[in-house]
Design an enzyme around this catalytic site. Structure first.
Site, PDB file in Angstrom:
ATOM      1  N   ASP A   8      -4.135  -2.060 -27.608  1.00  0.00           N
ATOM      2  CA  ASP A   8      -4.418  -3.491 -27.503  1.00  0.00           C
ATOM      3  C   ASP A   8      -5.921  -3.735 -27.603  1.00  0.00           C
ATOM      4  OD1 ASP A   8      -3.321  -6.278 -26.429  1.00  0.00           O
ATOM      5  OD2 ASP A   8      -5.191  -5.813 -25.385  1.00  0.00           O
ATOM      6  N   CYS A  62      17.585  -6.856  11.930  1.00  0.00           N
ATOM      7  CA  CYS A  62      16.369  -7.614  11.649  1.00  0.00           C
ATOM      8  C   CYS A  62      15.565  -6.941  10.547  1.00  0.00           C
ATOM      9  CB  CYS A  62      15.480  -7.697  12.895  1.00  0.00           C
ATOM     10  SG  CYS A  62      16.247  -8.446  14.342  1.00  0.00           S
TER      11      CYS A  62
END
Length: 552
Positions: free
Chosen positions: A502, A96
């Site tokens: 930037d 699981c």
């Protein structure tokens, strides 16, 4: 201690994930404004899992060996660790995910594995309730740059099915034996077992979501024979293929167009769709991408044909609709979509680290779970980066659309307005630079890039070595640090790529009281590592721009 652990309550080891980034939509010196069965997620507090101060912390990729911590995760049903490890129950022979909703087994009956393939190889079958084979992927494979992570990215992209283990080893520059040994040591399964597990999941998707005959499903999923397909499905899911289809038919079904595969792509919560889909829509190249009726749609170039994908944010998942000319491309199409949307990220670890800077904390608290928009094709992204240098977002889209109309392969799209595949580097290798409405220096940059992609001297694919690719890009004319880093973020997926030059980042830094000069900002950003690409996403939100908003 790894900084990501501090953000994730320091109990699960160094958590890493993939990265990318928007394309400088505000413009920069090198400027680019160019273009891309689910589980339920319940996030629980990790305060109960804090370690004593100074306690040793296991590596994330070996956390399955720390039984006590794994048991606590299973008992708390914390979905953030789905994909990090798998729980195998000795009494039922079922495995699981940690968040399985059933009553947790007794600790003495649990054992833990690092991968679904390892569980299957040990003779365990997948739980029918939590479907662990559909867990989000481990963030490790998109964050690390070592040979095991590169191998996993290539396996997820279907390289073993197409080229075999020798092909995988050749791409990585190692011997097949060495790759086998490394994967076994870290994941408990070799490349063939990992590819087999992936084929089983692909088969399950095709069985449950299409009406293809089982023989076609078998070969489309990559199995060499129908007998192997039948045996694998029975072994992994404890149901015959026909029983899987009948079981799926009893559940709620969504009507879809013929030939369309509808599925849900899981992720770790939280996920903020605003910058993710807003960015993709704002920079979409006409003919290749579009935003239509609440979904981002685009064409895909795939090994055996082409496809069209539609992606839209759902509740706890991403709704995905795929139309493929060849179903054998399903595995790669899903892998590319997950990579595009950064769905295997661990936002708790990322946001915790970014939030540790008091000047960034308000941005994270306002809209947690930002992902880094990436790409479905690294070569395409690099070409679009050059086309968009030193121009606006609109101009970048115009340049790319012209290239698509002139050199892209036409496709049909009955459900929308997509018209072409983005041209491959081979298709662009012979283009006449004089036909490009670009400055002469940028023509040289583009033709040199295309030639390097076409002859293989530039490596930007899923298995690329990030630092080697950076060096190869930097050696090309017209590629400065900003362009190299934005490609590292979007195309290579480096979560620590950073853009200190930037203009949008520098303006945001100034408004927040951060250092605004590249050198000083880089020094300050060291505390955000290894998630600086995600810090970029939050910094970009300071300015108002369409890439920050989910389209109407």
């Amino acid at each position: 201690m790894h900084p990501a652990l501090l953000a994730a309550a320091a109990w699960c080891g160094p958590e890493r994930l993939s990265g990318g980034g928007p394309e400088g939509a505000w413009g920069v010196s090198e400027g680019w404004a160019g273009a891309a069965g689910v589980s339920e997620f319940r996030v629980t507090s990790m305060s109960d899992f804090r370690q004593p101060r100074g306690a040793p912390v296991p590596d994330a990729w070996s956390m399955h060996t720390d039984t006590e911590r794994c048991v606590r995760a299973v008992q708390s049903k914390d979905a953030r660790f789905d994909g990090w490890f798998f729980t195998a129950v000795l009494t039922t022979r079922i495995y699981c995910r940690p968040s399985c909703p059933v009553v947790a087994p007794k600790a003495r009956n649990m054992t833990f594995y690092p991968s679904a393939a390892a569980c299957q190889q040990a003779g365990f079958r997948a739980c029918k309730r939590c479907r662990p084979d559909t867990s989000p992927g481990s963030p490790e494979w998109n964050a690390r740059a070592d040979s095991v992570a590169r191998a996993m990215r290539l396996i997820q992209d279907g390289v073993v099915d197409r080229e075999g283990v020798p092909g995988l080893a050749a791409r990585l520059g190692y011997s097949a034996r060495q790759i086998e040994r490394q994967l076994l040591a870290e994941l408990g399964a070799g490349p063939l077992a990992l590819a087999r597990s992936q084929r089983a999941q692909t088969a399950r998707v095709l069985i449950e979501t299409t009406g293809l005959p089982m023989a076609e499903v078998a070969f489309a999923a990559g199995f060499s024979s129908i007998r192997t397909f039948n045996d694998t499905v029975r072994e992994v899911f404890a149901l015959a293929p026909g029983e899987l289809r009948a079981r799926a038919a009893r559940g709620p079904r969504t009507a879809g167009a013929p030939g369309v595969i509808a599925l849900r792509l899981p992720y770790r919560a939280p996920l903020n769709p605003s910058n993710l889909f807003g960015h993709l829509a704002a920079t979409a190249v006409p003919g290749v991408e579009e935003w239509r009726e609440g979904a981002y749609r685009r064409t895909l170039s795939l090994p055996n044909g082409h496809g069209i994908v539609s992606l839209s944010p759902g509740s706890g998942h991403i709704d995905c609709r795929l139309s493929l000319t060849d179903p054998r491309d399903l595995t790669q199409a899903i892998s590319r979509c997950r990579r595009l949307l950064d769905l295997d990220a661990d936002p708790v670890a990322v946001d915790g680290q970014v939030r540790s800077d008091p000047l960034l904390a308000p941005l994270v608290d306002a809209a947690p779970g930002r992902r880094v928009p990436r790409t479905v094709d690294a070569a395409e992204f690099a070409v679009r980066a050059v086309l968009g240098q030193q121009v606006s977002t609109a101009a970048a889209r115009t340049h790319a659309a012209r290239l698509v109309r002139a050199h892209g392969v036409p496709v049909e799209d009955p459900e929308g307005g997509l018209t072409h595949l983005f041209p491959s580097s081979g298709a662009l290798a012979g283009l006449d630079p004089e036909t490009l409405a670009l400055p002469r220096s940028r023509r040289t940059t583009l033709t040199t890039l295309v030639a390097a992609l076409d002859d293989g001297s530039l490596h930007l694919g899923e298995g690329a070595d990030w630092e080697r690719s950076r060096a190869e890009l930097a050696a090309l004319p017209g590629f400065g640090p900003w362009t190299v880093e934005v490609i590292a973020m979007r195309a290579l997926g480096d979560p620590d790529a950073f853009l200190p030059t930037d203009l949008g980042i520098r303006r945001s830094a100034g408004q927040l009281g951060l250092p605004a000069t590249p050198a000083a900002l880089t020094a300050r950003a060291a505390r955000w590592s290894p998630w600086r690409a995600y810090a970029v996403q939050y910094l970009w939100t300071v300015d108002d721009h369409p890439i920050n908003h989910l389209p109407a």
